[in-house]
Write an enzyme that holds these catalytic residues in place. Structure first.
Site, short mmCIF file in Angstrom:
data_model
loop_
_atom_site.label_atom_id
_atom_site.label_comp_id
_atom_site.label_asym_id
_atom_site.label_seq_id
_atom_site.Cartn_x
_atom_site.Cartn_y
_atom_site.Cartn_z
CE LYS A 1 -4.43 -1.99 2.38
NZ LYS A 1 -4.19 -3.41 1.55
CE LYS B 1 -5.39 -9.74 -3.46
NZ LYS B 1 -6.06 -8.36 -3.08
CE LYS C 1 -13.08 -1.55 -2.93
NZ LYS C 1 -13.35 -3.55 -2.57
#
Length: 336
Positions: free
Chosen positions: A119, A198, A201
């Site tokens: 992230k 993968k 969203k």
């Protein structure tokens, strides 16, 4: 699964973030396996609204997303008579346990979390909440004495962290927690998005479960492919189209598409159209059920917010957490 465990005594826990519209990666990676486990034991399904705060800061959007997750979960087959559906924030004891776990959680363990590093690499701010995410997830799992946690492959490390923290608590304060087991379905451990990565969203490569027909077709037709000519043989093992089709199709249909790939003479556009038709057909009964639920304005609230079901999830958590809140400080005092 532990073979010594009586299925009737098995407790299953699964959660999903209300961070946006659900996609087929959510469905195959978590929802379908979790729903199938309803028949195997006592099932708890929660909408992870605390977790979603790391990315969703608009209260109205978070409430609306939470409601849509409940709607989609129910439409996809969750039976409220067999499993308990609730919001994470309905059980505040989980945040108490998260704090207690954080006092013994090694920094190095959390720094090695793949999800956190991924992230950050994608531009998310390095907040304490994002860093501490695995500790809250461990609290979610451990507080219910969970035996089985159905997850996608990308969440396996978080289950391992939960187990590590459970062991550390048990070694420090005595036998408190069970060690949960992940349940990962090999065929759906990673669901690819339209770009081959993968599906997520946050990557913008998702195909939504309940998107309208035009938008779903557009997303499918946007799947990235190589430049192999129409008449040339194609490798199905390297094709996102084939991987996604294999999730929905029967064994015979999969064999047939594989043979067409390898034979050549058909273009990727034809395969994309075939994938769209199969995908649209697969979710047709769920779209119908979703429309029925939407027509009943009180159905979701009755499922999610009835006192009986909220009490069931709270009662499952409270004895474990309150014992810890009282006993852990006492044990620490006597150990000094």
């Amino acid at each position: 699964m532990d073979e010594t465990l009586n299925p009737n005594d098995m407790r299953i826990l699964s959660g999903i973030q209300p961070s946006g519209v659900l996609h087929i990666g959510n469905y195959f990676g978590m929802m379908r396996p979790a729903i199938a486990l309803q028949a195997e034991g006592e099932a708890f399904y929660f909408i992870a609204d605390y977790h979603a705060l790391t990315s969703v800061r608009n209260p109205k959007a978070l409430r609306e997303n939470s409601r849509l997750v409940a709607l989609d979960f129910l439409a996809c087959g969750l039976d409220p008579e067999r499993g308990t559906l609730f919001r994470q924030s309905d059980v505040p004891q989980v945040t108490e346990l998260a704090w207690i776990l954080s006092t013994i959680a090694p920094m190095g363990l959390l720094e090695r979390a793949h999800s956190y590093k991924d992230k950050l690499a994608r531009g998310l701010a390095a907040t304490v909440g994002l860093f501490d995410y695995p500790v809250l997830m461990a609290a979610d799992i451990l507080i219910y004495d969970s035996d089985i946690v159905p997850v996608g492959k990308d969440q396996k490390q978080h289950i391992e962290i939960a187990r590590d923290l459970a062991v550390k608590m048990n070694e420090t304060f005595g036998q408190i927690f069970k060690l949960p087991q992940p349940r990962i379905h090999t065929a759906t451990e990673v669901v690819p998005g339209i770009d081959g990565q993968k599906m997520s969203k946050s990557y913008g490569n998702n195909i939504d479960i309940f998107g309208d027909e035009k938008e779903m077709r557009k997303r499918v037709m946007s799947i990235v492919t190589d430049s192999t000519l129409v008449e040339a043989p194609k490798d199905p093992s390297r094709s996102t189209i084939f991987q996604l089709y294999s999730l929905f199709a029967s064994k015979n249909e999969i064999v047939e598409m594989r043979e067409r790939f390898q034979k050549g003479g058909a273009g990727y556009g034809d395969f994309k159209k075939q994938l769209f038709e199969k995908l649209w057909e697969y979710f047709t009964p769920m779209r119908k059920r979703r429309e029925e639920i939407l027509a009943d304005k009180t159905y979701i609230d009755n499922v999610r917010e009835t006192r009986q079901r909220n009490r069931r999830s709270s009662d499952a958590a409270r004895p474990q957490c309150r014992w810890l809140v009282v006993a852990v400080p006492d044990r620490r005092k006597w150990s000094t």
